[in-house]
Enzyme design. Structure first.
Site, PDB file in Angstrom:
ATOM      1  N   THR A 128       0.800  -1.225   0.000  1.00 53.49           N
ATOM      2  CA  THR A 128       0.000   0.000   0.000  1.00 53.49           C
ATOM      3  C   THR A 128       0.835   1.279   0.000  1.00 53.49           C
ATOM      4  O   THR A 128       1.936   1.321   0.562  1.00 53.49           O
ATOM      5  CB  THR A 128      -0.914   0.033   1.248  1.00 53.49           C
ATOM      6  OG1 THR A 128      -1.407   1.365   1.447  1.00 53.49           O
ATOM      7  CG2 THR A 128      -0.156  -0.355   2.520  1.00 53.49           C
ATOM      8  N   GLU A 130       0.285   3.596   1.834  1.00 50.40           N
ATOM      9  CA  GLU A 130       0.450   4.030   3.232  1.00 50.40           C
ATOM     10  C   GLU A 130       1.869   3.775   3.735  1.00 50.40           C
ATOM     11  O   GLU A 130       2.281   4.358   4.731  1.00 50.40           O
ATOM     12  CB  GLU A 130      -0.555   3.312   4.140  1.00 50.40           C
ATOM     13  CG  GLU A 130      -1.976   3.827   4.028  1.00 50.40           C
ATOM     14  CD  GLU A 130      -2.106   5.252   4.544  1.00 50.40           C
ATOM     15  OE1 GLU A 130      -1.792   5.505   5.708  1.00 50.40           O
ATOM     16  OE2 GLU A 130      -2.515   6.131   3.757  1.00 50.40           O
ATOM     17  N   TYR A 152      -0.981   0.438  10.910  1.00 51.05           N
ATOM     18  CA  TYR A 152      -1.309  -0.275   9.667  1.00 51.05           C
ATOM     19  C   TYR A 152      -0.152  -0.175   8.671  1.00 51.05           C
ATOM     20  O   TYR A 152       0.284  -1.177   8.105  1.00 51.05           O
ATOM     21  CB  TYR A 152      -2.592   0.315   9.064  1.00 51.05           C
ATOM     22  CG  TYR A 152      -2.864  -0.121   7.638  1.00 51.05           C
ATOM     23  CD1 TYR A 152      -3.402  -1.374   7.365  1.00 51.05           C
ATOM     24  CD2 TYR A 152      -2.581   0.733   6.563  1.00 51.05           C
ATOM     25  CE1 TYR A 152      -3.644  -1.776   6.045  1.00 51.05           C
ATOM     26  CE2 TYR A 152      -2.823   0.346   5.258  1.00 51.05           C
ATOM     27  CZ  TYR A 152      -3.364  -0.908   5.007  1.00 51.05           C
ATOM     28  OH  TYR A 152      -3.593  -1.295   3.705  1.00 51.05           O
ATOM     29  N   LYS A 156       2.121  -3.231   7.214  1.00 48.10           N
ATOM     30  CA  LYS A 156       2.200  -3.489   5.767  1.00 48.10           C
ATOM     31  C   LYS A 156       3.646  -3.423   5.279  1.00 48.10           C
ATOM     32  O   LYS A 156       4.019  -4.126   4.340  1.00 48.10           O
ATOM     33  CB  LYS A 156       1.341  -2.477   5.008  1.00 48.10           C
ATOM     34  CG  LYS A 156      -0.146  -2.809   5.012  1.00 48.10           C
ATOM     35  CD  LYS A 156      -0.463  -3.957   4.045  1.00 48.10           C
ATOM     36  CE  LYS A 156      -1.956  -4.215   3.973  1.00 48.10           C
ATOM     37  NZ  LYS A 156      -2.290  -5.343   3.085  1.00 48.10           N
TER      38      LYS A 156
HETATM   39  P1  NDP Z   1     -11.269  -4.705   2.894  1.00 46.62           P
HETATM   40  O1  NDP Z   1     -11.079  -4.161   4.268  1.00 46.62           O
HETATM   41  O2  NDP Z   1     -12.500  -4.364   2.133  1.00 46.62           O
HETATM   42  O3  NDP Z   1     -11.166  -6.304   2.971  1.00 46.62           O
HETATM   43  C1  NDP Z   1     -10.253  -6.938   3.813  1.00 46.62           C
HETATM   44  C2  NDP Z   1     -10.519  -8.434   3.816  1.00 46.62           C
HETATM   45  O4  NDP Z   1      -9.614  -9.070   4.746  1.00 46.62           O
HETATM   46  C3  NDP Z   1     -11.934  -8.828   4.263  1.00 46.62           C
HETATM   47  O5  NDP Z   1     -12.363  -9.917   3.498  1.00 46.62           O
HETATM   48  C4  NDP Z   1     -11.700  -9.263   5.705  1.00 46.62           C
HETATM   49  O6  NDP Z   1     -12.654 -10.165   6.192  1.00 46.62           O
HETATM   50  C5  NDP Z   1     -10.353  -9.950   5.566  1.00 46.62           C
HETATM   51  N1  NDP Z   1      -9.695 -10.161   6.859  1.00 46.62           N
HETATM   52  C6  NDP Z   1      -9.524  -9.257   7.857  1.00 46.62           C
HETATM   53  N2  NDP Z   1      -8.886  -9.839   8.887  1.00 46.62           N
HETATM   54  C7  NDP Z   1      -8.657 -11.131   8.547  1.00 46.62           C
HETATM   55  C8  NDP Z   1      -8.047 -12.235   9.185  1.00 46.62           C
HETATM   56  N3  NDP Z   1      -7.552 -12.149  10.430  1.00 46.62           N
HETATM   57  N4  NDP Z   1      -7.987 -13.419   8.530  1.00 46.62           N
HETATM   58  C9  NDP Z   1      -8.496 -13.542   7.293  1.00 46.62           C
HETATM   59  N5  NDP Z   1      -9.107 -12.536   6.625  1.00 46.62           N
HETATM   60  C10 NDP Z   1      -9.171 -11.337   7.246  1.00 46.62           C
HETATM   61  O7  NDP Z   1      -9.972  -4.292   2.063  1.00 46.62           O
HETATM   62  P2  NDP Z   1      -9.836  -3.960   0.495  1.00 46.62           P
HETATM   63  O8  NDP Z   1     -10.560  -4.980  -0.294  1.00 46.62           O
HETATM   64  O9  NDP Z   1     -10.088  -2.526   0.282  1.00 46.62           O
HETATM   65  O10 NDP Z   1      -8.265  -4.146   0.306  1.00 46.62           O
HETATM   66  C11 NDP Z   1      -7.693  -5.419  -0.013  1.00 46.62           C
HETATM   67  C12 NDP Z   1      -6.242  -5.441   0.440  1.00 46.62           C
HETATM   68  O11 NDP Z   1      -5.514  -4.431  -0.241  1.00 46.62           O
HETATM   69  C13 NDP Z   1      -6.028  -5.176   1.918  1.00 46.62           C
HETATM   70  O12 NDP Z   1      -4.922  -5.963   2.319  1.00 46.62           O
HETATM   71  C14 NDP Z   1      -5.684  -3.701   1.994  1.00 46.62           C
HETATM   72  O13 NDP Z   1      -4.896  -3.440   3.141  1.00 46.62           O
HETATM   73  C15 NDP Z   1      -4.902  -3.553   0.703  1.00 46.62           C
HETATM   74  N6  NDP Z   1      -4.944  -2.244   0.091  1.00 46.62           N
HETATM   75  C16 NDP Z   1      -6.143  -1.650  -0.197  1.00 46.62           C
HETATM   76  C17 NDP Z   1      -6.189  -0.454  -0.869  1.00 46.62           C
HETATM   77  C18 NDP Z   1      -7.477   0.216  -1.206  1.00 46.62           C
HETATM   78  O14 NDP Z   1      -7.446   1.411  -1.565  1.00 46.62           O
HETATM   79  N7  NDP Z   1      -8.608  -0.473  -1.156  1.00 46.62           N
HETATM   80  C19 NDP Z   1      -4.935   0.224  -1.310  1.00 46.62           C
HETATM   81  C20 NDP Z   1      -3.739  -0.512  -0.992  1.00 46.62           C
HETATM   82  C21 NDP Z   1      -3.760  -1.699  -0.319  1.00 46.62           C
HETATM   83  P3  NDP Z   1     -13.989  -9.653   6.964  1.00 46.62           P
HETATM   84  O15 NDP Z   1     -14.956  -9.285   5.871  1.00 46.62           O
HETATM   85  O16 NDP Z   1     -14.371 -10.834   7.753  1.00 46.62           O
HETATM   86  O17 NDP Z   1     -13.570  -8.469   7.793  1.00 46.62           O
HETATM   87  P1  GDR Z   2      -6.681   5.661   3.849  1.00 44.22           P
HETATM   88  O1  GDR Z   2      -8.229   5.784   3.516  1.00 44.22           O
HETATM   89  O2  GDR Z   2      -6.387   5.980   5.264  1.00 44.22           O
HETATM   90  O3  GDR Z   2      -5.974   6.447   2.791  1.00 44.22           O
HETATM   91  O4  GDR Z   2      -6.437   4.102   3.657  1.00 44.22           O
HETATM   92  P2  GDR Z   2      -9.429   6.550   4.241  1.00 44.22           P
HETATM   93  O5  GDR Z   2     -10.475   6.652   3.204  1.00 44.22           O
HETATM   94  O6  GDR Z   2      -9.788   5.938   5.548  1.00 44.22           O
HETATM   95  O7  GDR Z   2      -8.799   8.001   4.556  1.00 44.22           O
HETATM   96  C1  GDR Z   2      -8.350   8.848   3.518  1.00 44.22           C
HETATM   97  C2  GDR Z   2      -8.049  10.220   4.098  1.00 44.22           C
HETATM   98  O8  GDR Z   2      -9.266  10.867   4.448  1.00 44.22           O
HETATM   99  C3  GDR Z   2      -9.109  11.484   5.715  1.00 44.22           C
HETATM  100  N1  GDR Z   2     -10.411  11.649   6.354  1.00 44.22           N
HETATM  101  C4  GDR Z   2     -11.209  10.657   6.762  1.00 44.22           C
HETATM  102  N2  GDR Z   2     -11.066   9.309   6.673  1.00 44.22           N
HETATM  103  C5  GDR Z   2     -12.076   8.538   7.141  1.00 44.22           C
HETATM  104  N3  GDR Z   2     -11.983   7.200   7.030  1.00 44.22           N
HETATM  105  N4  GDR Z   2     -13.200   9.090   7.735  1.00 44.22           N
HETATM  106  C6  GDR Z   2     -13.374  10.441   7.854  1.00 44.22           C
HETATM  107  O9  GDR Z   2     -14.373  10.908   8.364  1.00 44.22           O
HETATM  108  C7  GDR Z   2     -12.323  11.263   7.337  1.00 44.22           C
HETATM  109  N5  GDR Z   2     -12.165  12.599   7.240  1.00 44.22           N
HETATM  110  C8  GDR Z   2     -11.007  12.822   6.650  1.00 44.22           C
HETATM  111  C9  GDR Z   2      -8.171  10.552   6.463  1.00 44.22           C
HETATM  112  O10 GDR Z   2      -7.601  11.221   7.590  1.00 44.22           O
HETATM  113  C10 GDR Z   2      -7.182  10.204   5.371  1.00 44.22           C
HETATM  114  O11 GDR Z   2      -6.205  11.184   5.260  1.00 44.22           O
HETATM  115  C11 GDR Z   2      -7.029   3.391   2.575  1.00 44.22           C
HETATM  116  C12 GDR Z   2      -7.257   1.939   3.028  1.00 44.22           C
HETATM  117  O12 GDR Z   2      -7.961   1.260   2.019  1.00 44.22           O
HETATM  118  C13 GDR Z   2      -5.941   1.244   3.257  1.00 44.22           C
HETATM  119  O13 GDR Z   2      -6.181  -0.142   3.514  1.00 44.22           O
HETATM  120  C14 GDR Z   2      -5.090   1.387   2.003  1.00 44.22           C
HETATM  121  O14 GDR Z   2      -3.841   0.761   2.208  1.00 44.22           O
HETATM  122  C15 GDR Z   2      -4.900   2.856   1.660  1.00 44.22           C
HETATM  123  O15 GDR Z   2      -6.178   3.436   1.458  1.00 44.22           O
HETATM  124  C16 GDR Z   2      -4.092   3.034   0.391  1.00 44.22           C
END
Ligand code: NDP
Ligand code: GDR
Length: 346
Positions: A128, A130, A152, A156
């Protein structure tokens, strides 16, 4: 012979889209979910793949090493996509140890299992942006130094280096995709884009009056999730395991996303005040539609993310196609329909 993929975290946004993508390409897909009192397959249902004959749902928890070994022995994957994680940055400050165990050490369980059971499995780790945290260069490339700003991000980073280390030590096909934020109508409601589009839809339908957010100045590089899962697949079809960035190369603030989302629902906002006093006002009615609530601030923030996807473009022929305006519109439209349906208005 159809290829077999194993996806961890199929109940999440990316897992659901990736399962759909691989099923459409004829893969046999084993996909993991966590056992809980009420398992949530709403995303698989929304994509219409929950009952697909080639989708096999497997209970699994990343923190259990033995189950990782048995899962890989039983499912015999050619490709393993590790998408499971405690993925919410905000919660990672409240649950740092659980986040480290799942999002960090959990990945080592899978790498060890691959190394022991079948080192020919192609492994994808969901890394990520992050990890860049307090950024050291703009835009960020595969060579930009890391400085994570949350438990987090730290977890990662451990998983990323473990993946690189297993690639270098044991010659595993272990790939790390450093993905910048990617969003969709299937995004969880705790993440800021979906919180905004869902809130806008409820305001539009008269079910709530205002939205409370944290830091409006944070800037992110937001793309469209289905395009990013295709990038993950392309990484595992490459000749060599590598580290790749997927991003759009454009950054906007949370405030910009809010403005776009309200506009997509027919409401123009004007911004007044600064910091905790800032408000988004609907000039047509004079109502405050957006207020800042410091409860949503994080102890340490990632201020600016913007990725350079040149390597993925060059080596994987991957390019993002959906711009932020189109992404925001499709999310708002989906939430307007969903809220109307839930409220019995459609
Ligand atoms: P989500 O939070 O939507 O999904 C995470 C998944 O991981 C869910 O299916 C969750 O299950 C599962 N999970 C959580 N804890 C465990 C555990 N202990 N054992 C097994 N499974 C578990 O994430 P996204 O789909 O958005 O992201 C996918 C991956 O990509 C993640 O690793 C995230 O950190 C990474 N990522 C995401 C980005 C984004 O912008 N979306 C950007 C960069 C990286 P449950 O439904 O039961 O909670
Ligand atoms: P991020 O996503 O932390 O980038 O991680 P998120 O959407 O939570 O926050 C993005 C930015 O918005 C600001 N923010 C808020 N965020 C949330 N959630 N709620 C609020 O009310 C709010 N107001 C402002 C945050 O401070 C932050 O700066 C996501 C996740 O999917 C990670 O798992 C993944 O790795 C990264 O994107 C890339």
């Amino acid at each position: 012979m159809p290829r077999t993929a194993l996806i961890t975290g199929v109940t999440g946004q990316d897992g659901a889209y990736l399962a759909q993508f691989l099923l459409e390409r004829g893969y046999r897909v084993h996909a993991t979910y966590r056992r809980s009192s009420a398992v949530n397959f709403w995303r698989l249902q929304a994509l219409g793949i929950q009952d697909h004959p080639q989708l096999h749902l497997e209970p699994f928890d990343l923190t259990d090493m033995g189950s990782a070994i048995r899962l890989i022995e039983r499912t015999e994957p050619d490709e393993l996509y590790n998408l499971a994680a405690q993925s919410f940055v905000g919660i990672s400050f409240d649950q740092p140890v659980a986040t480290a165990q799942i999002t960090g050490v959990g990945v080592l369980h899978l790498l060890e299992a691959v190394r022991s059971v079948n080192p020919r499995i192609r492994f994808y780790q969901a890394s990520t942006s992050e990890m860049f945290g307090q950024v050291q260069a703009v835009p960020q490339t595969e060579d930009t130094p890391f400085h994570p700003r949350s438990p987090y991000g730290v977890a990662k980073l451990f998983a990323h280096w473990a993946t690189v280390n297993y690639r270098e030590s044991y010659d595993l096909f272990a790939t790390s995709g450093i993905l910048f934020n990617h969003e969709s109508p299937l995004r969880g409601q705790e993440f800021v884009t979906r919180k905004i589009t869902h809130g806008v839809a409820r305001i539009r339908h008269g079910l709530q009056s205002r939205l409370e957010l944290g830091n409006l100045d944070a800037r992110r590089d937001w793309g469209y999730a289905p395009e990013y899962v295709e990038g993950m697949w392309r990484m595992l079809q490459a000749e060599r395991p590598e580290t790749y960035i997927l991003a759009t190369g454009r950054t906007e603030s949370v405030r910009d996303f809010v403005t776009l989302a309200f506009r997509a629902a027919g409401i123009e906002l004007v911004w007044e005040g600064k910091g905790e006093q800032e408000q988004g006002i609907d000039p047509a009615t004079g109502q405050v539609r957006v207020a800042v609530n410091p409860a949503f601030y994080r102890p340490a923030e990632v201020d600016l993310l913007i990725g350079d996807p040149a390597k993925a473009r060059r080596e994987l022929d991957w390019t993002p196609r959906t711009d932020l305006e189109a992404l925001c519109q499709l999310m708002v439209r989906a939430d307007l329909e969903r809220v109307a349906r839930e409220a019995g208005r459609a």
